[in-house]
Motif scaffolding. Structure first.
Motif, PDB file in Angstrom:
ATOM      1  N   ASP A   1      -4.920   6.009  10.707  1.00 52.34           N
ATOM      2  CA  ASP A   1      -3.982   6.221  10.453  1.00 52.34           C
ATOM      3  C   ASP A   1      -3.592   6.285   7.949  1.00 52.34           C
ATOM      4  N   PRO A   2      -4.283   6.603   7.391  1.00 53.62           N
ATOM      5  CA  PRO A   2      -3.284   6.923   5.961  1.00 53.62           C
ATOM      6  C   PRO A   2      -2.482   6.212   5.321  1.00 53.62           C
TER       7      PRO A   2
ATOM      8  N   ALA B   1      -0.030   1.199   3.710  1.00 50.50           N
ATOM      9  CA  ALA B   1       0.652   0.017   3.674  1.00 50.50           C
ATOM     10  C   ALA B   1       1.172  -1.185   3.106  1.00 50.50           C
ATOM     11  N   TRP B   2      -0.793  -1.622   4.381  1.00 54.96           N
ATOM     12  CA  TRP B   2      -1.257  -2.741   4.166  1.00 54.96           C
ATOM     13  C   TRP B   2      -1.822  -2.592   3.020  1.00 54.96           C
ATOM     14  N   LEU B   3      -2.118  -1.525   1.853  1.00 54.13           N
ATOM     15  CA  LEU B   3      -2.777  -1.886   0.676  1.00 54.13           C
ATOM     16  C   LEU B   3      -1.821  -2.094  -0.408  1.00 54.13           C
ATOM     17  N   GLU B   4      -0.366  -1.583   0.448  1.00 53.23           N
ATOM     18  CA  GLU B   4       0.335  -2.077  -1.104  1.00 53.23           C
ATOM     19  C   GLU B   4       0.913  -3.495  -0.829  1.00 53.23           C
TER      20      GLU B   4
ATOM     21  N   LEU C   1      -1.925  11.154  -3.590  1.00 54.83           N
ATOM     22  CA  LEU C   1      -1.990  11.972  -2.483  1.00 54.83           C
ATOM     23  C   LEU C   1      -1.314  11.867  -1.535  1.00 54.83           C
ATOM     24  N   PHE C   2      -0.095  10.667  -0.953  1.00 54.51           N
ATOM     25  CA  PHE C   2       1.336  11.818  -0.157  1.00 54.51           C
ATOM     26  C   PHE C   2       2.117  13.051  -0.919  1.00 54.51           C
TER      27      PHE C   2
ATOM     28  N   ARG D   1       7.845   8.584   2.767  1.00 53.46           N
ATOM     29  CA  ARG D   1       8.878   7.892   3.201  1.00 53.46           C
ATOM     30  C   ARG D   1       8.407   7.421   4.843  1.00 53.46           C
ATOM     31  N   ARG D   2       7.556   7.711   5.474  1.00 54.00           N
ATOM     32  CA  ARG D   2       6.977   7.473   6.007  1.00 54.00           C
ATOM     33  C   ARG D   2       6.289   6.354   5.998  1.00 54.00           C
ATOM     34  N   ALA D   3       5.285   6.320   5.023  1.00 53.14           N
ATOM     35  CA  ALA D   3       4.910   5.180   4.970  1.00 53.14           C
ATOM     36  C   ALA D   3       5.093   3.750   4.048  1.00 53.14           C
TER      37      ALA D   3
END
Length: 230
Positions: free
Chosen positions: A94-95, A100-103, A123-124, A130-132
């Motif tokens: 789940d990229p 989200a965790w990296l941010e 890359l998004f 928006r979803r991330a």
């Protein structure tokens, strides 16, 4: 969505704490260099368990322990949760959740974590962004963000410090007369073990933040990345 290969982001996966040539730093390190500066944080034990589980191929267990450490304001744990989502290890690939965790891990401005999150974000497409962002804002920040976790962690460390000094020594003033046996099984000076700086989470965060920034600036050489076991 294209499956991203997270080679760029693998640096800290096996790393509960940064191992580096700290003697080159002009920083006031909490405690003596022989011992982990973060040994009294609630997250440290979970990081050790996560590392052992990952090495044994128990990726689900590693993810569980990393999330437990992440609850206690550990940015390395939060980064590693993101990596596991990017690799599809212990959870579904789940990229968006990985970003989200990296941010979240970059919340304190650690350059290495900021670069990882920014590289993936680029890359998004707009819909994916928006979803991330929704995952970060609605799911992660309310539970794992510094606004919730820093005071929670600092309070827990104050409680453990009072419990340790009150129950075992009677008074902080008398620790200089004691030698204790820690979890490694080796004797050590109680004054070092109970050094207030090592029980002050704000001091630890300040040190770690300056350390990570100096690493990014090239003022500190990273040593071999390895488990700081106990």
């Amino acid at each position: 969505m294209t499956r991203f290969t997270p080679i760029l982001f693998a640096l800290a996966l096996q790393l509960p704490t940064v191992a580096c040539a700290e003697d080159t730093l002009a920083l006031e390190r909490p405690g003596e260099r022989f011992y982990a500066y973060d040994e009294h944080t609630p997250s440290q034990r979970y990081m050790i368990l996560a590392q052992r589980a990952y090495k044994a191929g128990m990726h689900e267990g590693a993810l569980t322990h990393y999330k437990a450490a992440a609850y206690w304001a550990d940015k390395f744990a939060q980064y590693n949760v993101g990596i596991l989502h990017l690799r599809g290890e212990g959870t579904e690939y789940d990229p968006l959740r990985g970003w989200a965790w990296l941010e979240l891990s970059a919340e304190r401005g650690y350059p290495q974590f900021e670069d990882a999150a920014d590289s993936l974000w680029a890359l998004f497409n707009p819909s994916e962004r928006r979803r991330a962002r929704q995952i970060l804002d609605r799911e992660l920040l309310p539970v794992y963000g510094d606004a919730q976790t820093r005071e929670r962690t600092a309070r827990e460390m104050r409680f453990r410090m009072r419990d340790a000094t009150g129950t075992r020594t009677g008074s902080r003033a008398f620790t200089g007369m004691l030698t204790i046996i820690d979890r490694t099984g080796f004797p050590r000076d109680a004054d070092e073990f109970y050094d207030p700086d090592k029980w002050n989470f704000d001091t630890i965060v300040e040190y770690e933040t300056r350390l990570m920034r100096q690493v990014a600036e090239g003022n500190v050489d990273l040593g071999e990345l390895e488990l700081n076991d106990d």
